[in-house]
Design an enzyme around this catalytic site. Structure first.
Site, PDB file in Angstrom:
ATOM      1  N   LYS A   1      34.887  -6.045-108.013  1.00  8.69           N
ATOM      2  CA  LYS A   1      36.173  -5.515-108.517  1.00  8.69           C
ATOM      3  C   LYS A   1      35.989  -4.938-109.914  1.00  8.69           C
ATOM      4  O   LYS A   1      35.270  -5.503-110.725  1.00  8.69           O
ATOM      5  CB  LYS A   1      37.185  -6.660-108.549  1.00  8.69           C
ATOM      6  CG  LYS A   1      38.487  -6.373-109.260  1.00  8.69           C
ATOM      7  CD  LYS A   1      39.377  -7.618-109.356  1.00  8.69           C
ATOM      8  CE  LYS A   1      39.314  -8.258-110.724  1.00  8.69           C
ATOM      9  NZ  LYS A   1      40.297  -9.334-110.938  1.00  8.69           N
TER      10      LYS A   1
ATOM     11  N   GLU B   1      67.394 -21.052-131.010  1.00 10.96           N
ATOM     12  CA  GLU B   1      66.341 -22.012-131.349  1.00 10.96           C
ATOM     13  C   GLU B   1      66.439 -23.225-130.420  1.00 10.96           C
ATOM     14  O   GLU B   1      67.515 -23.552-129.920  1.00 10.96           O
ATOM     15  CB  GLU B   1      66.478 -22.455-132.808  1.00 10.96           C
ATOM     16  CG  GLU B   1      66.083 -21.361-133.786  1.00 10.96           C
ATOM     17  CD  GLU B   1      66.176 -21.815-135.242  1.00 10.96           C
ATOM     18  OE1 GLU B   1      66.540 -22.981-135.498  1.00 10.96           O
ATOM     19  OE2 GLU B   1      65.903 -20.985-136.121  1.00 10.96           O
TER      20      GLU B   1
HETATM   21  C1  R5P Z   1      40.857 -12.622-112.953  1.00 13.93           C
HETATM   22  O1  R5P Z   1      39.941 -12.827-113.724  1.00 13.93           O
HETATM   23  C2  R5P Z   1      41.731 -13.717-112.437  1.00 13.93           C
HETATM   24  O2  R5P Z   1      41.000 -14.722-111.834  1.00 13.93           O
HETATM   25  C3  R5P Z   1      42.746 -13.185-111.480  1.00 13.93           C
HETATM   26  O3  R5P Z   1      42.068 -12.521-110.456  1.00 13.93           O
HETATM   27  C4  R5P Z   1      43.650 -12.215-112.144  1.00 13.93           C
HETATM   28  O4  R5P Z   1      44.094 -12.715-113.363  1.00 13.93           O
HETATM   29  C5  R5P Z   1      44.813 -11.917-111.252  1.00 13.93           C
HETATM   30  O5  R5P Z   1      45.555 -10.919-111.873  1.00 13.93           O
HETATM   31  P1  R5P Z   1      46.347  -9.865-111.016  1.00 13.93           P
HETATM   32  O6  R5P Z   1      47.117 -10.619-109.985  1.00 13.93           O
HETATM   33  O7  R5P Z   1      47.236  -9.196-112.060  1.00 13.93           O
HETATM   34  O8  R5P Z   1      45.369  -8.910-110.443  1.00 13.93           O
END
Ligand code: R5P
Length: 313
Positions: free
Chosen positions: A195, A42
């Site tokens: 994406k 804690e």
């Molecule tokens: C997405 O909405 C965020 O802006 C970032 O692109 C995302 O959180 C990055 O996550 P990762 O590096 O795991 O792809």
């Protein structure tokens, strides 16, 4: 009224180096506090300085270990409230749990809202944060939220690189507005990565809207978490003939296989800020820009009841 003599800054264990830099900027010593652990794990806290009547700022990003850092923060705020601090501002350079900001399927929490409630219940009277994952999280609070952007820090650095024939590439539709600002300020083109997130750990690039062939590319995101989004975007622009690729992200979360992904992706520089300490992580071609002066200036202005809005730009 100038209450500068009453300004005090404390920090938990999340990012003491950043807190020290902020105090250097403010030219005050970091407050004396013990933030340790009881034998059972804690959190044990003792604020050693008198804070009665003071305007107190607690610096604590809620990065990993996120639950430890979060509970340290709310306990520090509770301690300061019970020690009669006049006003308590939670300075959260990286606001964890931000990605769960809506109920997009059944039986899931809205974690970002619960974090806001926890902080307010603990006694925070004001929040100062930077590049929230979703800006509407400000509305989860019923207390003032100062929301800063690291863009000024990144843009100054990017301009110093004197990149020509530039295209700024938004790594997903959610980041178009942010990247448009960079393309405008850097006088470059704008392109967008289409994406699709497959799982929380992986994303794939479906298409790139815009022309990146032969261009120096800057990709800006709020965070690098597992690194999938930004490295897939970098690979996609490279495969379409981009020249050099520069990655910018405010928050270097760097979890999962992020370090390996970044170290095996063909990019010129990876530029992040110091909202989150890197610890032992070794990332090649990395530039870490400090946001201490930006946060320090915001703290100074909040304390003096001066406008901070120009820092939001
Ligand atoms: C997405 O909405 C965020 O802006 C970032 O692109 C995302 O959180 C990055 O996550 P990762 O590096 O795991 O792809």
């Amino acid at each position: 009224m100038d209450r500068y003599n009453d300004l005090q800054v404390f920090a938990g264990n999340a990012n003491p180096a950043l807190a020290e830099k902020i105090c250097e900027y403010l030219d005050i010593p970091l407050g004396d506090a013990y933030v340790g652990r009881f034998p059972d794990g804690e959190i044990d806290i003792k604020i050693n300085d008198d804070v009665r009547g003071s305007d107190v700022f607690v610096i604590q990003p809620t990065c990993a270990p996120v639950n430890e850092n979060l509970v340290e923060l709310v306990l520090m705020v509770d301690t300061l409230k019970r020690a009669s601090a006049e006003r308590i501002t939670a300075v959260i350079p990286y606001y964890g749990y931000a990605r769960k900001d809506r109920k997009d399927e059944g039986r899931v929490p809205i974690s970002a809202k619960l974090m806001a409630d926890l902080l307010t219940t603990a006694g925070a009277q004001r929040i100062l944060t930077l590049d929230l994952h979703a800006t509407q999280i400000q509305g989860f609070f019923n207390i003032p939220v100062g929301h800063l952007y690291a863009a000024t820090v990144f843009l100054k650095h990017l301009k110093s690189l004197k990149l020509d024939n530039l295209c700024v590439v938004a790594p997903d539709v959610g980041s178009i507005k942010l990247n448009r600002r960079y393309s405008r300020d850097l006088k470059g083109d704008l392109a967008i990565v289409d994406k699709r997130r497959i799982t929380p750990q992986s994303a794939e690039v479906v298409n790139i809207i815009g022309n990146v062939t032969g261009k120096n590319v800057v990709i800006v995101d709020d965070m690098i978490s597992t690194g999938g989004s930004i490295t897939e975007a970098a690979k996609a622009v490279k495969s379409r003939g981009a020249k050099d690729v520069y990655l910018c992200a405010t928050h270097a979360v760097l979890c999962g296989g992020a370090v390996e992904k970044l170290n095996t992706t063909d990019v010129q520089r990876i530029i992040v800020t110091d909202t989150i300490p890197l610890g032992e992580k070794q990332v090649k071609n990395l530039d870490v820009l400090t946001i201490a002066p930006l946060l320090g200036e915001a703290i100074r202005r909040i304390h003096r009841s001066e406008s901070v809005s120009y820092l939001f730009e």
